[in-house]
Scaffold this motif. Structure first.
Motif, mmCIF file in Angstrom:
data_model
loop_
_atom_site.group_PDB
_atom_site.id
_atom_site.type_symbol
_atom_site.label_atom_id
_atom_site.label_comp_id
_atom_site.label_asym_id
_atom_site.label_seq_id
_atom_site.Cartn_x
_atom_site.Cartn_y
_atom_site.Cartn_z
ATOM 1 N N HIS A 61 0.862 -1.180 0.000
ATOM 2 C CA HIS A 61 0.000 0.000 0.000
ATOM 3 C C HIS A 61 0.894 1.225 0.000
ATOM 4 C CE1 HIS A 61 -2.921 3.011 1.083
ATOM 5 N NE2 HIS A 61 -3.900 2.120 1.174
ATOM 6 N N ASP A 188 -7.188 -4.149 4.259
ATOM 7 C CA ASP A 188 -7.916 -3.995 2.992
ATOM 8 C C ASP A 188 -9.383 -3.664 3.255
ATOM 9 O OD1 ASP A 188 -5.700 -4.475 1.418
ATOM 10 O OD2 ASP A 188 -6.133 -6.609 1.146
ATOM 11 N N ASN A 192 -11.289 -0.236 2.156
ATOM 12 C CA ASN A 192 -12.466 -0.231 1.281
ATOM 13 C C ASN A 192 -13.672 0.422 1.940
ATOM 14 O OD1 ASN A 192 -11.092 -1.578 -0.777
ATOM 15 N ND2 ASN A 192 -11.630 -3.598 0.015
#
Length: 347
Positions: A61, A188, A192
């Motif tokens: 990331h 993650d 999101n």
């Protein structure tokens, strides 16, 4: 591009001080149950945090900034964050747990118990601990950084062998207490969940600078904690080869009178250990006492050779300890059988 570590984890003052204590304590005193147990707890915490550090280092990331260990002031208190993650969309606090065996978390009772080797122990609710850190960070951000951004918390169990039981099968708990191995997936999920960017690159840079500037290491007086005095400690420099002490100063080097091995820098570790056990400053006189030398000129030369910051003149001069991150990170217990610690001592 992988995540960026802004502040790397180094050993805490307490952990470094325990290691210094084992180097300096007389052999007849070091096998002390309270000291060994306290050291093992501190070392296990550090090892668990390092496990999580490694997992995070592989997280792909590009806009994730990692602070490995922070201690910030929120007057009248300080608060400690094991790991802090900054992104453009949210902040995440990681509360890292290093215990092994079986964890049972009861969300109704807000209680965590550990079962290991037939023994059950109770601990503070780790979710509440993380939420308390979040509350401190919100207050700190309002006062220091002037940012308003969502803050999430995760309790990360560092060792994969630990069994986590969600007693009430609370669906929220599955998203709050996680294994280290599933950390990427949970990050993650959080990434999101948040769609709007709250930070610009400039915001992130400024917040990173502020966090680094405000980070304050905690000092612990271990000698007082364990009721130790100078009579419990080695006088002078012990020989690394045969453990005889004190080594003698001869022609700009140290020589062991027992095995005749020599060293040019044997004094450095002893002086650094003094900072860890006695305080952040040392004088010429104190240096002579711990090294068992008579010459103020020699002590002056040795202290200056370590490039320590100092102030004052002549007998009033004080030399200051380096930053905690500049202390040697390698463990060294010359006269101790490491098997008593039931596990690896060295990284």
């Amino acid at each position: 591009m992988n995540s960026i570590t802004v502040k790397y984890r180094t050993k805490t003052h307490k952990l470094l001080a325990y290691e210094a204590m084992f180097r300096r304590i007389l052999k007849e005193y070091w096998l002390n149950d309270s000291i060994v147990s306290a050291y093992k707890r501190e070392k296990a915490g550090y090892d668990g945090e390092r496990n999580v550090d490694y997992k995070l280092s592989t997280y792909p990331h590009k806009n994730l900034f990692i602070f490995q260990g922070l201690r910030l002031a929120n007057p009248p208190f300080h608060f400690q964050i094991d790991t802090l993650l900054l992104t453009k969309k949210f902040i995440c606090i990681l509360e890292i747990k290093n215990k092994k065996g079986t964890f049972k978390y009861d969300s109704k009772q807000q209680q965590l118990t550990q079962e290991i080797n037939g023994e059950t122990k109770s601990f503070k609710d780790p979710i509440l601990q993380a939420e308390a850190q979040k509350a401190h960070l919100v207050s700190w951000m309002e006062n220091k950084a002037k940012y308003n951004i969502p803050i999430e918390t995760l309790v990360v169990v560092a060792f994969p062998s630990t069994i986590i039981e969600n007693v009430r099968e609370d669906p929220d708990v599955y998203k709050k207490i996680i294994h280290n191995e599933s950390l990427h997936q949970h990050l993650d999920r959080l990434n999101n969940n948040f769609t709007e960017e709250q930070f610009t690159k400039a915001d992130l840079r400024n917040l990173c600078k502020t966090l680094l500037h405000e980070d304050t290491a905690l000092r612990t007086d271990l000698l007082q904690k364990h009721h130790l005095t100078e009579r419990h400690l080695i006088k002078g420099i012990p020989c690394e080869r045969c453990q005889h002490y004190p080594m003698k100063r001869l022609y700009k080097k140290w020589q062991c009178p027992n095995c005749y091995s020599t060293s040019f820098k044997a004094h450095q570790r002893v002086i650094l250990d003094y900072f860890l056990l006695h305080g952040p400053t040392i004088t010429n006189k104190e240096c002579r006492e711990i090294l068992q030398i008579d010459s103020p000129r020699t002590a002056h030369t040795l202290l200056n050779s370590m490039h320590l910051q100092h102030d004052g003149r002549n007998k009033g001069r004080k030399y200051y300890a380096p930053y905690m991150s500049d202390f040697p990170q390698n463990s060294s217990f010359p006269h101790i059988n490491s098997s008593i610690f039931e596990g690896p001592l060295f990284f």
